[in-house]
Design a protein around this motif. Structure first.
Motif, mmCIF file in Angstrom:
data_model
loop_
_atom_site.group_PDB
_atom_site.id
_atom_site.type_symbol
_atom_site.label_atom_id
_atom_site.label_comp_id
_atom_site.label_asym_id
_atom_site.label_seq_id
_atom_site.Cartn_x
_atom_site.Cartn_y
_atom_site.Cartn_z
ATOM 1 N N LEU A 177 0.807 -1.227 0.000
ATOM 2 C CA LEU A 177 0.000 0.000 0.000
ATOM 3 C C LEU A 177 0.838 1.273 0.000
ATOM 4 C CD1 LEU A 177 -2.936 -0.730 2.488
ATOM 5 C CD2 LEU A 177 -3.074 -0.469 0.023
ATOM 6 N N GLN A 178 2.097 1.161 0.338
ATOM 7 C CA GLN A 178 2.921 2.334 0.540
ATOM 8 C C GLN A 178 2.967 3.244 -0.693
ATOM 9 O OE1 GLN A 178 4.076 2.416 3.656
ATOM 10 N NE2 GLN A 178 4.841 4.509 3.489
ATOM 11 N N ASP A 179 3.268 2.641 -1.851
ATOM 12 C CA ASP A 179 3.451 3.451 -3.069
ATOM 13 C C ASP A 179 2.445 3.133 -4.163
ATOM 14 O OD1 ASP A 179 6.907 2.865 -2.495
ATOM 15 O OD2 ASP A 179 5.762 4.678 -1.957
ATOM 16 N N SER A 180 1.529 2.217 -3.931
ATOM 17 C CA SER A 180 0.628 1.809 -5.021
ATOM 18 C C SER A 180 -0.780 1.554 -4.507
ATOM 19 C CB SER A 180 1.166 0.550 -5.706
ATOM 20 O OG SER A 180 1.375 -0.465 -4.745
ATOM 21 N N ALA A 181 -1.261 2.459 -3.688
ATOM 22 C CA ALA A 181 -2.609 2.289 -3.137
ATOM 23 C C ALA A 181 -3.674 2.382 -4.209
ATOM 24 C CB ALA A 181 -2.867 3.341 -2.062
ATOM 25 N N ASP A 182 -3.368 3.048 -5.357
ATOM 26 C CA ASP A 182 -4.364 3.206 -6.418
ATOM 27 C C ASP A 182 -4.636 1.906 -7.161
ATOM 28 O OD1 ASP A 182 -2.283 4.500 -9.111
ATOM 29 O OD2 ASP A 182 -1.785 3.221 -7.409
ATOM 30 N N LYS A 183 -3.867 0.854 -6.862
ATOM 31 C CA LYS A 183 -4.114 -0.438 -7.510
ATOM 32 C C LYS A 183 -5.393 -1.087 -7.013
ATOM 33 C CE LYS A 183 -0.449 -2.774 -6.498
ATOM 34 N NZ LYS A 183 0.512 -3.908 -6.493
ATOM 35 N N TYR A 184 -5.865 -0.670 -5.841
ATOM 36 C CA TYR A 184 -6.979 -1.351 -5.197
ATOM 37 C C TYR A 184 -8.170 -0.411 -4.996
ATOM 38 C CZ TYR A 184 -2.707 -3.826 -3.758
ATOM 39 O OH TYR A 184 -1.485 -4.439 -3.739
ATOM 40 N N ASP A 185 -9.330 -1.024 -4.867
ATOM 41 C CA ASP A 185 -10.536 -0.288 -4.499
ATOM 42 C C ASP A 185 -10.466 0.006 -2.994
ATOM 43 O OD1 ASP A 185 -13.976 -0.577 -5.481
ATOM 44 O OD2 ASP A 185 -13.201 0.421 -3.697
ATOM 45 N N SER A 186 -10.662 1.259 -2.624
ATOM 46 C CA SER A 186 -10.543 1.658 -1.220
ATOM 47 C C SER A 186 -11.513 0.886 -0.322
ATOM 48 C CB SER A 186 -10.785 3.159 -1.069
ATOM 49 O OG SER A 186 -12.085 3.504 -1.532
ATOM 50 N N GLU A 241 -10.376 -1.178 3.016
ATOM 51 C CA GLU A 241 -11.003 -0.938 4.314
ATOM 52 C C GLU A 241 -11.531 -2.236 4.917
ATOM 53 O OE1 GLU A 241 -14.577 1.814 6.272
ATOM 54 O OE2 GLU A 241 -14.207 1.848 4.108
ATOM 55 N N ARG A 242 -12.164 -3.058 4.089
ATOM 56 C CA ARG A 242 -12.689 -4.348 4.572
ATOM 57 C C ARG A 242 -11.548 -5.254 5.017
ATOM 58 N NH1 ARG A 242 -14.662 -9.028 0.965
ATOM 59 N NH2 ARG A 242 -15.478 -10.515 2.466
ATOM 60 N N PHE A 243 -10.441 -5.224 4.277
ATOM 61 C CA PHE A 243 -9.286 -6.059 4.620
ATOM 62 C C PHE A 243 -8.749 -5.714 6.008
ATOM 63 C CE2 PHE A 243 -5.597 -8.607 3.948
ATOM 64 C CZ PHE A 243 -4.525 -7.907 4.485
ATOM 65 N N HIS A 244 -8.776 -4.438 6.360
ATOM 66 C CA HIS A 244 -8.251 -4.005 7.651
ATOM 67 C C HIS A 244 -9.229 -4.238 8.800
ATOM 68 C CE1 HIS A 244 -4.444 -2.360 6.412
ATOM 69 N NE2 HIS A 244 -5.005 -1.650 5.452
ATOM 70 N N LYS A 245 -10.488 -4.486 8.499
ATOM 71 C CA LYS A 245 -11.500 -4.655 9.543
ATOM 72 C C LYS A 245 -11.967 -6.094 9.722
ATOM 73 C CE LYS A 245 -13.445 0.021 9.281
ATOM 74 N NZ LYS A 245 -14.676 0.818 9.014
ATOM 75 N N ASP A 246 -11.946 -6.875 8.641
ATOM 76 C CA ASP A 246 -12.550 -8.214 8.654
ATOM 77 C C ASP A 246 -11.480 -9.274 8.925
ATOM 78 O OD1 ASP A 246 -14.882 -9.913 6.381
ATOM 79 O OD2 ASP A 246 -13.999 -10.516 8.297
ATOM 80 N N TRP A 261 -7.670 -7.704 -9.004
ATOM 81 C CA TRP A 261 -8.738 -8.234 -9.857
ATOM 82 C C TRP A 261 -10.076 -7.582 -9.516
ATOM 83 C CZ3 TRP A 261 -12.932 -11.118 -7.925
ATOM 84 C CH2 TRP A 261 -13.787 -11.632 -8.904
ATOM 85 N N ARG A 262 -10.354 -7.408 -8.245
ATOM 86 C CA ARG A 262 -11.626 -6.820 -7.832
ATOM 87 C C ARG A 262 -11.784 -5.401 -8.375
ATOM 88 N NH1 ARG A 262 -14.631 -9.323 -4.036
ATOM 89 N NH2 ARG A 262 -15.570 -7.340 -3.438
ATOM 90 N N GLU A 316 -10.117 -4.163 -11.101
ATOM 91 C CA GLU A 316 -10.151 -4.249 -12.563
ATOM 92 C C GLU A 316 -11.542 -4.606 -13.074
ATOM 93 O OE1 GLU A 316 -7.486 -7.157 -14.108
ATOM 94 O OE2 GLU A 316 -8.254 -6.990 -16.170
ATOM 95 N N PHE A 317 -12.219 -5.521 -12.378
ATOM 96 C CA PHE A 317 -13.541 -5.967 -12.812
ATOM 97 C C PHE A 317 -14.673 -5.148 -12.190
ATOM 98 C CE2 PHE A 317 -13.492 -9.971 -15.274
ATOM 99 C CZ PHE A 317 -12.121 -10.107 -15.407
ATOM 100 N N GLY A 318 -14.315 -4.191 -11.313
ATOM 101 C CA GLY A 318 -15.359 -3.383 -10.669
ATOM 102 C C GLY A 318 -16.344 -4.231 -9.897
ATOM 103 N N VAL A 319 -15.827 -5.231 -9.167
ATOM 104 C CA VAL A 319 -16.687 -6.219 -8.515
ATOM 105 C C VAL A 319 -17.653 -5.576 -7.514
ATOM 106 C CG1 VAL A 319 -16.696 -8.265 -7.043
ATOM 107 C CG2 VAL A 319 -15.010 -8.050 -8.851
ATOM 108 N N ASN A 320 -17.185 -4.560 -6.802
ATOM 109 C CA ASN A 320 -18.051 -3.923 -5.798
ATOM 110 C C ASN A 320 -19.252 -3.218 -6.417
ATOM 111 O OD1 ASN A 320 -16.664 -4.530 -3.318
ATOM 112 N ND2 ASN A 320 -15.035 -3.158 -4.002
#
Length: 524
Positions: free
Chosen positions: A29-38, A42-47, A75-76, A78-82
């Motif tokens: 996450l340090q230099d490439s947070a834009d690779k993921y859906d926020s 957030e869910r990864f840090h809570k669940d 992948w999530r 890229e595919f707009g899974v949310n």
């Protein structure tokens, strides 16, 4: 000693989860947070369960789990899974019935069906097909978090033309990387011998952690994993289910709000003894047995007390409601309408009737559920019907809500053998699913009839008003005028054809005259 070991194991797991999160934050996450859906981050840090599922699938090796998490979250996004919804997937894909959720295996895992004969390799729609699968998986993940799936590849009548190895690899990756611990088993039914080579490749893709989940069975042995009640007849089962769209076969039906207000739980009703009638608690889906206990009601006494009031109130409730004209013949109840609840577009046309007729010799309990409980009011949404009697159920739109073709209703009915002090809520908890009749209804908005499309005099829907008669007269005159114009046009066309023929004849005669004149002037 066993308790001590368990405690140490839980502490070790907590350390692994903390380490995984911290390393993901520092290394990914340090230099490439834009690779993921926020939202995924957030869910990864809570669940904790989500992180544990990645660790468990990678045998608690943090390095391997981190690689899997990185690939999965990319992948999530890229595919707009949310943001995948029913409207973002091409409608024709739902209509094919090639992929759907329905039924359970012997271990209680949901069945995820792939009808292989309906798949044809086409690069133009490859991305849409992958989003289609992601839609179903994400839909189930939200409804039943942490619950595994059994994938069934029904290869009946399939051949080499139906095998798309890129698509199969994607499905394997969905369970291997994107949805860890989701796969219970993968049952390949009735695979043609010619496809053996292709499925040997699939084995290598699954890897050692999932290879034992792959089951190849002929149709005669599939009941070792799935009972006959959830197998179609062509696989030796007795399941009458036939896929059709809409609606989706696994809709999240919930109890609609009644006329008196929202449904309340037991905790609220205990402190408010004189409050509204209780209704079924909201359940996660129409097939779920788990429910929050609502207020206890003596079903027989409640129905007897309200019988007189209901008779007086029926005419008022049903006034202005659109009456059904079609009927579905069921084993316990005849349900009208048969398929659709039709709402008008005007403000005074936002009510529909569902009429239930008991065709048994016993009392039948029923309840009505919907995919949009916040939009509709239903009265009664849960009650019973005496032998040979009928019940009028009024479905009305709430406030300024609008009808959507995606809205669906589910009528559930079950025969009550032991009528007495039996509680309705307890009855629905205890009644076997095999004894519950289900009938689905979709919603439709009727377009307002335009004046130019009004029926002619003598039509079955002629309302006899003076305005309607005048309009019919005007339409009749227009039709007569059109008929006369058509006759004149035909006459003109005939005259034109005759004149054209005369002109051709004159031209030929003129040419003959010129020829004769030229011949007579030649010297002898």
């Amino acid at each position: 000693m066993a308790e001590l070991d368990q405690h140490e194991g839980e502490q070790d797991l907590e350390k692994k989860i903390v380490e995984t999160r911290q390393r993901f934050k520092n290394e990914f996450l340090q230099d490439s947070a834009d690779k993921y859906d926020s939202r995924d981050v957030e869910r990864f840090h809570k669940d904790d369960v989500l992180v544990e599922s990645y660790l468990a699938w990678r045998l608690y090796v943090v390095d391997d789990a981190l690689k899997m998490i990185d690939e999965s979250l990319q992948w999530r996004k890229e595919f707009g899974v949310n943001d995948l919804t029913e409207s973002t997937v091409p409608t024709w894909m739902f209509e094919t019935g090639a992929v759907f959720l329905h039924g359970y295996d012997k271990e209680g895992n949901k069945l995820f069906w792939f009808k292989v004969k309906l798949h044809v390799k086409d690069a133009k729609v490859a991305l849409d097909k992958k989003k289609y699968v992601a839609f179903w998986l994400e839909r189930y993940a939200k409804k039943e978090p942490g619950m595994p799936l059994t994938v069934v590849f029904d290869m009946t009548e399939s051949g080499i033309s139906n095998i798309d190895m890129d698509f199969v690899k994607y499905i394997v990756n969905c369970f291997k990387v994107y949805y860890p611990k989701f796969l219970s088993k993968m049952v390949i039914v009735d695979m043609p011998w010619i496809m053996n080579a292709a499925w040997k490749i699939v084995r290598s893709w699954l890897g050692p952690e999932a290879i034992n989940k792959l089951k190849f069975v002929p149709r005669s042995e599939v009941q070792a994993f799935i009972d006959a009640e959830y197998l179609p007849p062509h696989l030796g089962g007795t399941d009458p289910f036939r896929y059709s769209y809409p609606p989706l076969p696994d809709d999240d039906f919930q109890t609609p709000i009644c006329d008196n207000g929202p449904i309340v739980s037991e905790d609220e009703t205990e402190s408010k003894e004189g409050d509204m009638e209780s209704k079924d608690a909201l359940e996660s889906s129409f097939s779920s047995d788990v429910a929050v206990k609502p207020k206890k009601v003596n079903f027989l006494e409640d129905s007897l007390k309200s019988e007189d009031n209901d008779k007086a109130d029926t005419s008022t409730r049903t006034k202005g409601a659109r009456k059904p004209v079609t009927t579905f013949k069921g084993l316990l109840l005849d349900v009208s309408p048969a398929e659709e609840l039709s709402f008008g577009s005007g403000e005074t046309e936002k009510k529909c009737l569902i009429i239930l007729n008991n065709v048994t010799k016993n009392q039948v309990a029923f309840k009505v559920r919907t995919t949009a409980p916040e939009k509709y009011r239903v009265k009664p949404s849960s009650s019973c019907c005496e032998p040979g009697a009928s019940v009028d159920i009024v479905v009305s739109l709430h406030g300024g809500c609008q009808v959507s073709p995606q809205d669906r209703f589910l009528v559930m009915a079950a025969e009550m053998d032991n009528v007495g002090s039996q509680e309705l809520t307890q009855f629905w908890k205890e009644v076997p699913k095999s004894k519950v009749m289900e009938h689905r209804l979709r919603c439709r908005v009727l377009e307002r009839v335009k004046p130019t499309a009004s029926p002619l005099r003598g039509s079955p829907v002629d309302n006899g008003t003076s305005g309607q008669q005048e309009l019919n007269t005007v339409l009749m005159r227009m039709m007569v005028c059109n008929s006369r114009l058509e006759q004149k046009l035909n006459t003109c066309l005939w005259t034109q054809k005759v004149l054209t023929g005369l002109v051709l004849v004159l031209m030929v005669l003129n040419l003959l005259c010129l020829y004769q004149l030229g011949t007579s002037q030649q010297p002898s």
